[in-house]
Design a protein around this motif. Sequence first.
Motif, short mmCIF file in Angstrom:
data_model
loop_
_atom_site.label_atom_id
_atom_site.label_comp_id
_atom_site.label_asym_id
_atom_site.label_seq_id
_atom_site.Cartn_x
_atom_site.Cartn_y
_atom_site.Cartn_z
N HIS A 1 0.85 -1.18 0.00
CA HIS A 1 0.00 0.00 0.00
C HIS A 1 0.90 1.24 0.00
CE1 HIS A 1 -3.52 2.42 0.95
NE2 HIS A 1 -2.72 3.08 1.76
N ILE A 2 0.72 2.10 -1.01
CA ILE A 2 1.51 3.32 -1.14
C ILE A 2 0.57 4.51 -0.99
CG2 ILE A 2 3.03 4.68 -2.64
CD1 ILE A 2 4.22 1.98 -1.73
N GLY A 3 0.86 5.37 -0.04
CA GLY A 3 0.06 6.57 0.17
C GLY A 3 0.31 7.60 -0.91
N ARG A 4 -0.62 8.53 -1.04
CA ARG A 4 -0.48 9.49 -2.14
C ARG A 4 0.73 10.40 -1.98
NH1 ARG A 4 -5.46 13.71 -1.48
NH2 ARG A 4 -4.63 14.78 0.32
N ASN A 5 1.19 10.63 -0.76
CA ASN A 5 2.37 11.47 -0.55
C ASN A 5 3.65 10.78 -1.01
OD1 ASN A 5 0.76 13.47 0.54
ND2 ASN A 5 1.07 12.76 2.63
N ASP A 6 3.64 9.45 -1.03
CA ASP A 6 4.83 8.68 -1.43
C ASP A 6 4.75 8.17 -2.86
OD1 ASP A 6 6.01 8.93 1.09
OD2 ASP A 6 4.88 7.21 1.86
N PHE A 7 3.64 8.39 -3.53
CA PHE A 7 3.41 7.81 -4.85
C PHE A 7 4.50 8.18 -5.85
CE2 PHE A 7 1.68 8.19 -9.16
CZ PHE A 7 1.36 6.86 -9.40
N LEU A 8 4.81 9.45 -5.98
CA LEU A 8 5.76 9.87 -7.01
C LEU A 8 7.17 9.34 -6.76
CD1 LEU A 8 4.61 13.52 -7.74
CD2 LEU A 8 4.25 11.48 -9.13
N SER A 9 7.61 9.34 -5.51
CA SER A 9 8.95 8.82 -5.23
C SER A 9 9.00 7.31 -5.43
CB SER A 9 9.39 9.20 -3.81
OG SER A 9 8.47 8.76 -2.86
N HIS B 1 -4.54 6.81 -2.89
CA HIS B 1 -3.68 5.71 -2.46
C HIS B 1 -3.63 4.65 -3.56
CE1 HIS B 1 -3.70 7.44 1.53
NE2 HIS B 1 -5.01 7.57 1.40
N THR B 2 -2.54 3.92 -3.61
CA THR B 2 -2.37 2.89 -4.63
C THR B 2 -1.83 1.62 -3.99
OG1 THR B 2 -1.79 4.63 -6.20
CG2 THR B 2 -1.30 2.38 -6.86
N GLU B 3 -2.33 0.49 -4.43
CA GLU B 3 -1.80 -0.81 -4.01
C GLU B 3 -1.10 -1.43 -5.21
OE1 GLU B 3 -4.92 -3.24 -2.47
OE2 GLU B 3 -5.00 -2.12 -0.60
N TYR B 4 0.06 -2.00 -4.96
CA TYR B 4 0.82 -2.65 -6.01
C TYR B 4 0.93 -4.13 -5.71
CZ TYR B 4 2.21 1.76 -8.06
OH TYR B 4 2.19 2.97 -8.68
N GLU B 5 0.90 -4.92 -6.78
CA GLU B 5 1.11 -6.36 -6.66
C GLU B 5 2.00 -6.80 -7.81
OE1 GLU B 5 -2.90 -7.81 -6.59
OE2 GLU B 5 -3.06 -7.82 -8.76
N TYR B 6 2.59 -7.98 -7.64
CA TYR B 6 3.48 -8.52 -8.65
C TYR B 6 2.78 -9.65 -9.38
CZ TYR B 6 7.83 -10.04 -10.82
OH TYR B 6 8.81 -10.36 -11.73
#
Length: 64
Positions: free
Chosen positions: A22-30, A53-58
């Motif tokens: 889970h990546i918060g919107r403040n950390d998304f760009l980095s 917010h964004t969730e990433y999976e592989y």
Amino acid sequence: MTAEEAAGYLESLRNGTVARVHIGRNDFLSFRQVLIQQADFKHFRGIAKHGGHTEYEYMEAPRS
């Protein structure tokens, strides 16, 4: 988020230690800046959530 933290999250996804990150919107760009430099970039799938917010999976098969 630092580049080392982002790389750690990506490696955790890659080796199956975690199913989603889970990546918060403040950390998304980095996070994305590190993500797009990966050789297996197309194996990562981002799922947009409410509030930026964004969730990433592989995925085993790369997306097209």
